[in-house]
Design an enzyme around this catalytic site. Structure first.
Site, PDB file in Angstrom:
ATOM      1  N   GLY A   1       0.843  -1.201   0.000  1.00 56.83           N
ATOM      2  CA  GLY A   1       0.000   0.000   0.000  1.00 56.83           C
ATOM      3  C   GLY A   1       0.874   1.246   0.000  1.00 56.83           C
ATOM      4  O   GLY A   1       2.105   1.144   0.057  1.00 56.83           O
ATOM      5  N   ASP A   2       0.229   2.406  -0.130  1.00 61.34           N
ATOM      6  CA  ASP A   2       0.941   3.701  -0.130  1.00 61.34           C
ATOM      7  C   ASP A   2       1.947   3.820  -1.261  1.00 61.34           C
ATOM      8  O   ASP A   2       2.972   4.485  -1.129  1.00 61.34           O
ATOM      9  CB  ASP A   2       1.669   3.937   1.212  1.00 61.34           C
ATOM     10  CG  ASP A   2       0.752   3.721   2.398  1.00 61.34           C
ATOM     11  OD1 ASP A   2      -0.389   4.184   2.317  1.00 61.34           O
ATOM     12  OD2 ASP A   2       1.164   3.080   3.371  1.00 61.34           O
ATOM     13  N   GLU A   3       1.672   3.194  -2.363  1.00 56.48           N
ATOM     14  CA  GLU A   3       2.606   3.245  -3.497  1.00 56.48           C
ATOM     15  C   GLU A   3       2.445   4.525  -4.308  1.00 56.48           C
ATOM     16  O   GLU A   3       3.260   4.804  -5.187  1.00 56.48           O
ATOM     17  CB  GLU A   3       2.385   2.037  -4.433  1.00 56.48           C
ATOM     18  CG  GLU A   3       2.641   0.672  -3.801  1.00 56.48           C
ATOM     19  CD  GLU A   3       1.375   0.060  -3.228  1.00 56.48           C
ATOM     20  OE1 GLU A   3       0.358   0.784  -3.121  1.00 56.48           O
ATOM     21  OE2 GLU A   3       1.399  -1.131  -2.875  1.00 56.48           O
ATOM     22  N   GLY A   4       1.371   5.267  -4.036  1.00 52.24           N
ATOM     23  CA  GLY A   4       1.097   6.467  -4.827  1.00 52.24           C
ATOM     24  C   GLY A   4      -0.038   6.217  -5.815  1.00 52.24           C
ATOM     25  O   GLY A   4      -0.138   6.876  -6.842  1.00 52.24           O
TER      26      GLY A   4
ATOM     27  N   LYS B   1      -2.328   9.300  -6.621  1.00 51.84           N
ATOM     28  CA  LYS B   1      -1.805  10.238  -7.621  1.00 51.84           C
ATOM     29  C   LYS B   1      -2.016   9.699  -9.038  1.00 51.84           C
ATOM     30  O   LYS B   1      -2.462  10.420  -9.932  1.00 51.84           O
ATOM     31  CB  LYS B   1      -0.317  10.489  -7.371  1.00 51.84           C
ATOM     32  CG  LYS B   1       0.255  11.383  -8.436  1.00 51.84           C
ATOM     33  CD  LYS B   1       1.578  10.915  -8.936  1.00 51.84           C
ATOM     34  CE  LYS B   1       1.828  11.428 -10.315  1.00 51.84           C
ATOM     35  NZ  LYS B   1       3.043  12.206 -10.419  1.00 51.84           N
TER      36      LYS B   1
ATOM     37  N   HIS C   1      -5.673   7.710   0.301  1.00 52.68           N
ATOM     38  CA  HIS C   1      -4.859   8.168  -0.811  1.00 52.68           C
ATOM     39  C   HIS C   1      -4.557   9.629  -0.583  1.00 52.68           C
ATOM     40  O   HIS C   1      -5.448  10.384  -0.190  1.00 52.68           O
ATOM     41  CB  HIS C   1      -5.657   8.148  -2.112  1.00 52.68           C
ATOM     42  CG  HIS C   1      -5.949   6.798  -2.614  1.00 52.68           C
ATOM     43  ND1 HIS C   1      -4.989   5.844  -2.774  1.00 52.68           N
ATOM     44  CD2 HIS C   1      -7.105   6.254  -3.028  1.00 52.68           C
ATOM     45  CE1 HIS C   1      -5.560   4.770  -3.262  1.00 52.68           C
ATOM     46  NE2 HIS C   1      -6.843   4.990  -3.418  1.00 52.68           N
ATOM     47  N   THR C   2      -3.361  10.029  -0.903  1.00 53.93           N
ATOM     48  CA  THR C   2      -3.055  11.447  -0.843  1.00 53.93           C
ATOM     49  C   THR C   2      -3.038  11.970  -2.266  1.00 53.93           C
ATOM     50  O   THR C   2      -2.401  11.385  -3.132  1.00 53.93           O
ATOM     51  CB  THR C   2      -1.697  11.675  -0.180  1.00 53.93           C
ATOM     52  OG1 THR C   2      -1.657  10.870   0.995  1.00 53.93           O
ATOM     53  CG2 THR C   2      -1.508  13.127   0.185  1.00 53.93           C
TER      54      THR C   2
HETATM   55  P1  GDP Z   1      -1.664   5.521  -2.101  1.00 52.64           P
HETATM   56  O1  GDP Z   1      -2.500   5.053  -0.979  1.00 52.64           O
HETATM   57  O2  GDP Z   1      -1.099   4.384  -2.885  1.00 52.64           O
HETATM   58  O3  GDP Z   1      -2.362   6.512  -2.963  1.00 52.64           O
HETATM   59  O4  GDP Z   1      -0.381   6.244  -1.501  1.00 52.64           O
HETATM   60  P2  GDP Z   1      -0.307   7.469  -0.476  1.00 52.64           P
HETATM   61  O5  GDP Z   1      -1.123   8.562  -0.980  1.00 52.64           O
HETATM   62  O6  GDP Z   1      -0.492   7.042   0.903  1.00 52.64           O
HETATM   63  O7  GDP Z   1       1.252   7.796  -0.555  1.00 52.64           O
HETATM   64  C1  GDP Z   1       1.840   8.339  -1.604  1.00 52.64           C
HETATM   65  C2  GDP Z   1       2.482   9.657  -1.172  1.00 52.64           C
HETATM   66  O8  GDP Z   1       3.457   9.974  -2.083  1.00 52.64           O
HETATM   67  C3  GDP Z   1       1.530  10.822  -1.184  1.00 52.64           C
HETATM   68  O9  GDP Z   1       1.942  11.769  -0.226  1.00 52.64           O
HETATM   69  C4  GDP Z   1       1.667  11.374  -2.588  1.00 52.64           C
HETATM   70  O10 GDP Z   1       1.346  12.753  -2.708  1.00 52.64           O
HETATM   71  C5  GDP Z   1       3.118  11.154  -2.797  1.00 52.64           C
HETATM   72  N1  GDP Z   1       3.540  10.882  -4.151  1.00 52.64           N
HETATM   73  C6  GDP Z   1       2.943  10.142  -5.126  1.00 52.64           C
HETATM   74  N2  GDP Z   1       3.741  10.062  -6.203  1.00 52.64           N
HETATM   75  C7  GDP Z   1       4.863  10.760  -5.894  1.00 52.64           C
HETATM   76  C8  GDP Z   1       6.077  11.018  -6.580  1.00 52.64           C
HETATM   77  O11 GDP Z   1       6.308  10.577  -7.691  1.00 52.64           O
HETATM   78  N3  GDP Z   1       7.008  11.768  -5.910  1.00 52.64           N
HETATM   79  C9  GDP Z   1       6.817  12.257  -4.663  1.00 52.64           C
HETATM   80  N4  GDP Z   1       7.778  12.966  -4.088  1.00 52.64           N
HETATM   81  N5  GDP Z   1       5.698  12.009  -3.982  1.00 52.64           N
HETATM   82  C10 GDP Z   1       4.735  11.280  -4.595  1.00 52.64           C
END
Ligand code: GDP
Length: 424
Positions: free
Chosen positions: A11-14, A17, A40-41
């Site tokens: 999880g938290d792979e991005g 985004k 998700h962020t």
């Molecule tokens: P999700 O649950 O898979 O969507 O992941 P999260 O949102 O918990 O974690 C991903 C974090 O990395 C968030 O704070 C995003 O804004 C950030 N993020 C996503 N892609 C990138 C990237 O390519 N570079 C950076 N620096 N941050 C990213």
């Protein structure tokens, strides 16, 4: 066409985004599993948002957002989230809720807390969102579908029946206050008011949408290694995190899922308990945690510091395979720009033997990482738009990972924003 965006790791792979980015082109975004336990962020022109229940298409006008039947639906959390984004200037998202989605009941959250308390040192590190008790009840056939809110007589009768069982546990196992059927019924009537305008047969809606040639995005939560069947059981979540489950949790034919975009992070992080072979500790971990993601690697739901580790080729190769990956989106690569050298886990040593096959949990507990050290690129790669413009060592890192995992990396994410993406 139907695409799925899912995670290969813990999880938290991005995923948020990538989904947010792809949802610009999607007519419909569907959540198909999980609940408000993960987040998700998303960073876009409206600001930075942590979504737990709303699909990531909620920021795109014209996109329909669906809460599928496979979701653990926490109704007040969903509508609080809607209010939060609307209060911050986002237009009211178009939302549909499956009439077959089941409801997270207030007691699911209580049971989650009580059980973690009872297990004490042996707890799962649950986010206490009620997810495990919710899915237990769903499969024990004592859950409540959204549609049941609309038959009050039957609902009252069923509540009384279900509560008998819950109260035995509350009284004797947990020694906590008992549930009252009338109070619960009133709460459910509040839920009904909130959800009523959005409820429909979303499976039928999606069937028609597919016939009409709409673009549909299935949005996964968590990652392969948290899948109850294929993950690090029992330190998993309680619903399937795999793209295949997208068909079930959205109610569409499995053969309609044509593209499976598996999101892979350029290093590892995990929350909760469980084996984590490439984990790092101390200053090395603190540094990566502080620089990681967008503003540090802290849980989107809980705010707790994530466990950190180097990229794990063994876990990721497996995670991608079990998803049925057609494309890999490789994320947060920009974060690694500070390192002189970057260790990567290329194998697991278990009882003196090295393997690149991801093992079952008991063996996984014994695995030690076999590391290979790659040279860093020591520059900030944010803002780069073309693959050829990435530093050579950065491209070598990507190509090394691609070869080890055996699936094509077609997107590289070099920043948290929608536009921070390099297509290959
Ligand atoms: P999700 O649950 O898979 O969507 O992941 P999260 O949102 O918990 O974690 C991903 C974090 O990395 C968030 O704070 C995003 O804004 C950030 N993020 C996503 N892609 C990138 C990237 O390519 N570079 C950076 N620096 N941050 C990213």
């Amino acid at each position: 066409m139907v695409k799925a965006v899912v995670g290969a790791n813990w999880g938290d792979e991005g995923k948020g985004k990538i989904t947010d980015m792809l949802s610009k082109e999607a007519d419909i975004v569907v959540r198909f599993q999980g609940g408000a336990n993960a987040g998700h962020t998303i960073v876009n022109e409206y600001g930075k948002f942590a979504l737990h229940t709303l699909p990531s298409g909620s920021f795109c006008e014209g996109t329909t957002n669906i809460i599928g039947n496979g979701v653990a639906l926490n109704i007040p959390v969903l509508f609080k989230e809607v209010k939060d984004i609307v209060d911050r200037g986002v237009p009211m998202p178009k939302l549909l809720v499956s009439d077959r989605a089941q409801i997270v009941m207030p007691y699911h959250i209580l049971f989650d807390e009580y059980e973690e308390e009872r297990l004490a040192g042996k707890s799962f590190g649950s986010t206490k969102s009620g997810i495990a008790p919710f899915y237990s009840d769903k499969f024990a056939k004592i859950g409540f579908q959204v549609a049941e809110l609309f038959d009050e007589t039957a609902l009252k009768e069923k509540l009384q029946r279900v509560i008998v069982q819950k109260n035995v546990l509350l009284e004797h196992l947990y020694k906590k206050p008992l549930l009252n059927a009338d109070e619960l019924f009133d709460t459910l009537m509040e839920y009904k008011k909130m959800v009523e305008p959005y409820v429909c047969d979303t499976s039928a809606y999606l069937y028609q949408a597919i016939k009409d040639g709409k673009d549909i995005l299935l949005e996964g939560q968590l990652g392969s290694l948290k899948d109850p069947d294929h993950g690090i059981y029992p330190m998993v979540t309680s619903s399937s995190t795999l793209a295949a489950y997208g068909a079930i949790g959205a109610g569409i034919p499995p053969y309609e899922i044509k593209q499976i975009i598996t999101v892979v992070k350029a290093y590892s992080s995990a929350v909760g308990a469980g084996a984590f072979v490439s984990e790092i500790f101390g200053d090395e971990a603190d540094e990566l945690r502080k620089r990681g993601g967008d503003g540090g690697e802290y849980g989107a739901t809980t705010g707790r510091p994530r466990r950190m580790g180097w990229f794990d080729c063994v876990a990721t190769k497996y995670g991608c395979r079990i998803q049925g990956t057609t494309d890999v989106a490789f994320t947060v690569l920009d974060v690694l720009g500070y390192l002189d050298e970057i260790p990567v886990c290329v194998g697991y040593e278990i009882d003196g033997e090295v393997t690149t096959d991801f093992p079952t949990t008991a063996k996984l507990e014994k695995a030690k990482p076999v590391l290979k050290v790659l040279p860093g690129w020591k520059t900030d790669i944010r803002g780069i738009k073309k693959y050829e413009e990435l530093p050579e060592n950065c491209r070598k890192y990507i190509e090394f990972v691609e070869k080890e995992i055996g699936f094509p990396i077609t997107m590289v994410s070099n920043g948290p924003g929608r536009e921070d993406i390099i297509y290959r």
